[in-house]
Design a protein around this motif. Structure first.
Motif: not given
Length: 211
Positions: A129-133, A138-141, A144-157, A188-191
């Motif tokens: 949601h944060g990436i899309a928003l 146009k704030l693609d740089i 975004i912080y999350s404290d879930s290592k698992i969720a970050i991995g899911w997003v990457k995959k 695609t995103y750059k954040n």
């Protein structure tokens, strides 16, 4: 003297909280698909037993206290950023997620409650949601912080790899997950997606404060 550990067994011959490794081992040794985790704090173990093994799988459950010297290794968080977090009442349970500006804690979005969700699902949806928003603004740089290592991995995959069972009750949540996965596949995103280091910086600014 070594400090006692507490062992949560979600799946084993017996489930519950055990105060010794030998007692825990009796429940999980040779038990196919056993789910268990060690905690250094009894209160954390009591909180964990009400949630799911998958909310803790891959997470460091040691007491989050470190020296000033260790904190220096992490540096400081980037304040010009977005922070996301999720809150789940039970596991699975009613799920909410939100995003806030890291520097001011001003809420940017909040979604939910959804039935029969988990914290990691909420973290995954919050990041997407944060990436899309940010992309739409146009704030693609902006990080975004999350404290879930698992969720970050899911997003990457680009896949919410949850084991939760979906039915009519939590169908809206499944539909939202599919939308998020589709967005990741088509955009695609750059954040930078960064791990919030709770043990060094305290609770993430988007925390719901319900612990």
């Amino acid at each position: 003297m070594a400090k006692n550990k507490y062992y949560v067994v979600w799946k084993g011959r017996k489930t519950g909280i055990f105060s010794s490794w030998s007692a825990c081992k009796e429940q999980i040794n040779g038990f196919e698909g056993a789910q268990y985790k060690a905690f250094s704090d009894k209160a954390e173990a009591e909180k964990a037993i009400k949630k799911s093994f998958f909310d803790y799988k891959g997470k460091d459950t040691k007491k989050k206290t470190i020296s000033l010297k260790e904190k220096e290794k992490y540096g400081n968080p980037i304040l010009e950023s977005l922070s996301v977090d999720a809150a789940c009442s039970g596991n699975p349970g009613k799920l909410e997620y939100r995003g806030v500006l890291t520097n001011s804690k001003k809420q940017v979005f909040i979604q939910g409650p959804f039935e029969n969700g988990t914290n990691n699902i909420g973290e995954f949806l919050g990041i997407v949601h944060g990436i899309a928003l940010l992309k739409s603004k146009k704030l693609d740089i902006l990080p975004i912080y999350s404290d879930s290592k698992i969720a970050i991995g899911w997003v990457k995959k680009k896949r919410c790899n949850t084991n939760i069972v979906f039915n009519e009750k939590n169908k809206p949540l499944l539909e939202l997950i599919k939308r998020a996965e589709k967005w990741l596949e088509e955009n695609t995103y750059k954040n930078p997606i960064l791990k919030w280091e709770t043990k060094a910086w305290g609770e993430i600014p988007a925390d719901f404060g319900r612990k």
